[in-house]
Scaffold this motif. Structure first.
Motif, PDB file in Angstrom:
ATOM      1  N   ILE A   1      -3.695  -0.178   6.008  1.00  0.00           N
ATOM      2  CA  ILE A   1      -3.564   1.193   6.481  1.00  0.00           C
ATOM      3  C   ILE A   1      -4.943   1.833   6.543  1.00  0.00           C
ATOM      4  N   VAL A   2      -5.306   2.334   7.723  1.00  0.00           N
ATOM      5  CA  VAL A   2      -6.578   3.033   7.908  1.00  0.00           C
ATOM      6  C   VAL A   2      -6.264   4.527   7.992  1.00  0.00           C
ATOM      7  N   LEU A   3      -6.755   5.279   7.023  1.00  0.00           N
ATOM      8  CA  LEU A   3      -6.490   6.707   6.967  1.00  0.00           C
ATOM      9  C   LEU A   3      -7.413   7.485   7.895  1.00  0.00           C
ATOM     10  N   PRO A   4      -6.906   8.557   8.520  1.00  0.00           N
ATOM     11  CA  PRO A   4      -7.792   9.421   9.315  1.00  0.00           C
ATOM     12  C   PRO A   4      -8.739  10.178   8.397  1.00  0.00           C
TER      13      PRO A   4
ATOM     14  N   VAL B   1       7.329   9.092  -2.177  1.00  0.00           N
ATOM     15  CA  VAL B   1       6.479   8.111  -1.504  1.00  0.00           C
ATOM     16  C   VAL B   1       5.150   8.051  -2.248  1.00  0.00           C
ATOM     17  N   LEU B   2       4.680   6.823  -2.519  1.00  0.00           N
ATOM     18  CA  LEU B   2       3.412   6.599  -3.204  1.00  0.00           C
ATOM     19  C   LEU B   2       2.496   5.764  -2.324  1.00  0.00           C
ATOM     20  N   TYR B   3       1.171   5.992  -2.456  1.00  0.00           N
ATOM     21  CA  TYR B   3       0.174   5.241  -1.683  1.00  0.00           C
ATOM     22  C   TYR B   3      -0.979   4.841  -2.589  1.00  0.00           C
ATOM     23  N   ARG B   4      -1.429   3.602  -2.417  1.00  0.00           N
ATOM     24  CA  ARG B   4      -2.659   3.133  -3.056  1.00  0.00           C
ATOM     25  C   ARG B   4      -3.329   2.138  -2.124  1.00  0.00           C
ATOM     26  N   LYS B   5      -4.583   2.389  -1.827  1.00  0.00           N
ATOM     27  CA  LYS B   5      -5.333   1.515  -0.931  1.00  0.00           C
ATOM     28  C   LYS B   5      -5.565   0.164  -1.590  1.00  0.00           C
ATOM     29  N   LYS B   6      -5.412  -0.902  -0.805  1.00  0.00           N
ATOM     30  CA  LYS B   6      -5.676  -2.255  -1.299  1.00  0.00           C
ATOM     31  C   LYS B   6      -7.161  -2.413  -1.575  1.00  0.00           C
ATOM     32  N   LYS B   7      -7.469  -3.206  -2.594  1.00  0.00           N
ATOM     33  CA  LYS B   7      -8.873  -3.464  -2.909  1.00  0.00           C
ATOM     34  C   LYS B   7      -9.500  -4.392  -1.872  1.00  0.00           C
TER      35      LYS B   7
ATOM     36  N   GLU C   1       0.802  -1.225   0.000  1.00  0.00           N
ATOM     37  CA  GLU C   1       0.000   0.000   0.000  1.00  0.00           C
ATOM     38  C   GLU C   1       0.837   1.278   0.000  1.00  0.00           C
ATOM     39  N   LEU C   2       1.950   1.281   0.695  1.00  0.00           N
ATOM     40  CA  LEU C   2       2.801   2.474   0.808  1.00  0.00           C
ATOM     41  C   LEU C   2       4.228   2.090   0.416  1.00  0.00           C
ATOM     42  N   ILE C   3       4.770   2.756  -0.607  1.00  0.00           N
ATOM     43  CA  ILE C   3       6.128   2.437  -1.035  1.00  0.00           C
ATOM     44  C   ILE C   3       6.967   3.703  -1.157  1.00  0.00           C
ATOM     45  N   LYS C   4       8.260   3.502  -0.989  1.00  0.00           N
ATOM     46  CA  LYS C   4       9.207   4.602  -1.123  1.00  0.00           C
ATOM     47  C   LYS C   4      10.106   4.302  -2.313  1.00  0.00           C
ATOM     48  N   GLY C   5      10.315   5.321  -3.145  1.00  0.00           N
ATOM     49  CA  GLY C   5      11.155   5.157  -4.319  1.00  0.00           C
ATOM     50  C   GLY C   5      12.241   6.210  -4.371  1.00  0.00           C
ATOM     51  N   ARG C   6      13.206   5.992  -5.260  1.00  0.00           N
ATOM     52  CA  ARG C   6      14.322   6.917  -5.387  1.00  0.00           C
ATOM     53  C   ARG C   6      14.705   7.046  -6.850  1.00  0.00           C
ATOM     54  N   VAL C   7      15.014   8.252  -7.245  1.00  0.00           N
ATOM     55  CA  VAL C   7      15.523   8.524  -8.579  1.00  0.00           C
ATOM     56  C   VAL C   7      17.013   8.804  -8.440  1.00  0.00           C
ATOM     57  N   LEU C   8      17.813   8.128  -9.240  1.00  0.00           N
ATOM     58  CA  LEU C   8      19.252   8.374  -9.213  1.00  0.00           C
ATOM     59  C   LEU C   8      19.522   9.633 -10.034  1.00  0.00           C
TER      60      LEU C   8
END
Length: 98
Positions: A94-97, A83-89, A44-51
């Motif tokens: 992750i429960v968002l406020p 950082v990217l987020y997508r809720k699982k189907k 659901e939540l991932i972190k990425g990096r660009v070189l």
């Protein structure tokens, strides 16, 4: 669309995440998009990096392009990381406020 409170919550969760997505000189490849899509479905939540020394895109451009391809939201972009987020189907962890 995420609210500022939800973004802040997701940013706090992302601090402990490892960077699992790396974009280098090949830029936006189908394999990179597939990797991001699979990781979002699992985590659901991932972190990425660009070189920055070898990538043809900035981290903001890369984050927005990957988000558009995967149907996710850009939570934050700082320097060369994003950082990217997508809720699982099914069965979201992750429960968002509100």
């Amino acid at each position: 669309m995420l609210t500022s409170k939800q973004r802040a919550y997701l940013r706090s969760l992302a601090v402990n995440e490892d960077t699992i997505l790396m974009m280098g000189k090949s830029g936006m490849s189908p394999e990179l998009v597939k990797q991001a899509d699979d990781a979002l479905e699992k985590r659901e939540l991932i972190k990425g990096r660009v070189l920055p020394e070898s990538s043809p895109m900035t981290s903001r451009e890369a984050a927005e392009a990957i988000a558009q391809e995967t149907g996710s939201d850009v939570v934050q972009v700082i320097g060369s990381r994003f950082v990217l987020y997508r809720k699982k189907k099914k069965d979201p962890k992750i429960v968002l406020p509100r």
